[in-house]
Design an enzyme around this catalytic site. Sequence first.
Site: not given
Length: 254
Positions: A8-10, A93, A95, A165, A171, A211, A232-233
């Site tokens: 997931n690149w956001k 998600h 966010e 999640e 993150g 993470s 993510g990251g």
Amino acid sequence: MRNIVAGNWKSNKLMGEALKWMEDMSSWMPNRGHVEVMVAPPAPYLSQMASKAPAGLSVIAQNVSPEGPGAHTGEHTAEMLKSCGVSGAIVGHSERRARFGDTDRLVAQKVRALVSEKLQAVFCCGETLEQREAGEAQTVVHAQLKAAILGLDASALPFVVVAYEPIWAIGTGKTASSEEAQAMHGSIRGWLAETFGADKASEVAILYGGSCKPANAHELFSQPDINGGLIGGASLEPLDFQGVVEGHPDSEKG
Ligand code: PEP
């Protein structure tokens, strides 16, 4: 049983960087073994990314409209995604739930919009740190599952992927321990089994997100009810993302 590692690149990367990522991933893909790889780039790149994706790597969106076509400025429908070669979308998600008004009701509508087009709905659920500390984690996650998944016909389950999640792990560099994650994944599998029957439940991929990186992927993905991850990251750099996929016991190196 499906094994999936999804990135997931956001809101990260520009177009040229996105295409370079795809190029770097393409030559590595034989190492994925029996793991499906997905990536969710920002919406403007979806069509071009999908047209360049190698076999085994599907491109998904980070969002989808709960509605069909019509006067809904700024929204993209499930049918539009399909027409661009996109395989599904992330929904629910944390966010988007926290900052963009994605309520349980809206998330349920988005899941239905996707599965009715036979697209993958990567449905996210998870508790806050406060809820975990209050001993409410499982109640919260089951309520999110109930709101989005209950009432779906069992024939829709091949189009549903659940991503657990824990919000406190997203993150933050803090990962749920493999025991904590397995306990929640086992309870999600249990809920699916009670709702749709054990056979159907065993076919749903349940991903861990929060993470996850090359150093902890193997330990997490080796748990019986953890079928992969939503990343993510560590999905932004091909080498990190490849390292996460290689942590899966069903990858070539696992
Ligand atoms: C995510 O946002 O879905 C996620 C898992 O992020 P990260 O891997 O960076 O914690």
